[in-house]
Design an enzyme around this catalytic site. Structure first.
Site, PDB file in Angstrom:
ATOM      1  N   HIS A 151       0.849  -1.188   0.000  1.00 15.32           N
ATOM      2  CA  HIS A 151       0.000   0.000   0.000  1.00 15.32           C
ATOM      3  C   HIS A 151       0.882   1.233   0.000  1.00 15.32           C
ATOM      4  CE1 HIS A 151       0.713  -1.284   4.146  1.00 15.32           C
ATOM      5  NE2 HIS A 151       0.733   0.000   4.458  1.00 15.32           N
ATOM      6  N   HIS A 179       0.834   5.263   1.075  1.00 11.92           N
ATOM      7  CA  HIS A 179       0.159   6.291   1.863  1.00 11.92           C
ATOM      8  C   HIS A 179       0.177   7.601   1.076  1.00 11.92           C
ATOM      9  CE1 HIS A 179       0.419   4.129   5.858  1.00 11.92           C
ATOM     10  NE2 HIS A 179       1.377   3.493   5.189  1.00 11.92           N
TER      11      HIS A 179
END
Ligand code: AMP
Length: 141
Positions: A103, A105
């Protein structure tokens, strides 16, 4: 490096087994709000295909993730009247990674306002819902 664990929390969100404040989805990528935001509107962008992090993701998937990161960053500038955007991505525990599905941010920033520390406070559901609505509108508008 350990292999991909399909029971990580983001894999459960991707399978619809856990809820999320979704702001963007296409056939390869999902983006939702971080529930412990470092600033209002903090968003996570992840590939739908299993990948532990940057070290095992396919070049095509990371390229598409970064295309969506750019879309989200631009939308955050509008939705949150941000002055800038911080992009972070962690690999393996030693690199600061806690959840082992890749992922990125994307964190909207205001001039002179520090980010909260990582995972400091779970945001209230109504605040997250409001941020998700604003960001979704900016992404689709
Ligand atoms: P890291 O692996 O270090 O990039 O950190 C994982 C991030 O996931 C942290 O910023 C957490 O606040 C966030 N997080 C953990 N659980 C959830 C969840 N259920 N929904 C959204 N974000 C989460």
């Amino acid at each position: 490096m350990p292999s991909y664990d399909p029971n990580n929390i983001f894999a459960k969100i991707l399978r619809g087994e856990l809820p999320s404040y979704k702001v963007y989805e296409d056939d390869k990528v999902l983006a939702f709000l971080d529930i412990m935001p470092r600033s209002p509107g903090h968003t996570l962008v992840l590939p739908k295909a299993p990948a532990r992090n940057m070290l095992d993701v396919t070049p095509d998937d990371i390229a598409h993730v970064m295309t969506v990161v750019q879309k989200v960053a631009k939308a955050q500038m509008k939705a949150f009247a941000a002055d800038g955007v911080t992009v972070q991505q962690f690999n393996e525990g030693a690199g600061g990674q806690v959840v082992f599905h890749l992922h990125v941010h994307v964190i909207p920033r205001k001039a002179g306002v520090a980010m909260k520390p990582p995972a400091s406070e779970k945001e209230k559901p109504d605040v997250l819902a409001d941020c998700a609505a604003k960001l979704t509108a900016a992404l689709t508008g």
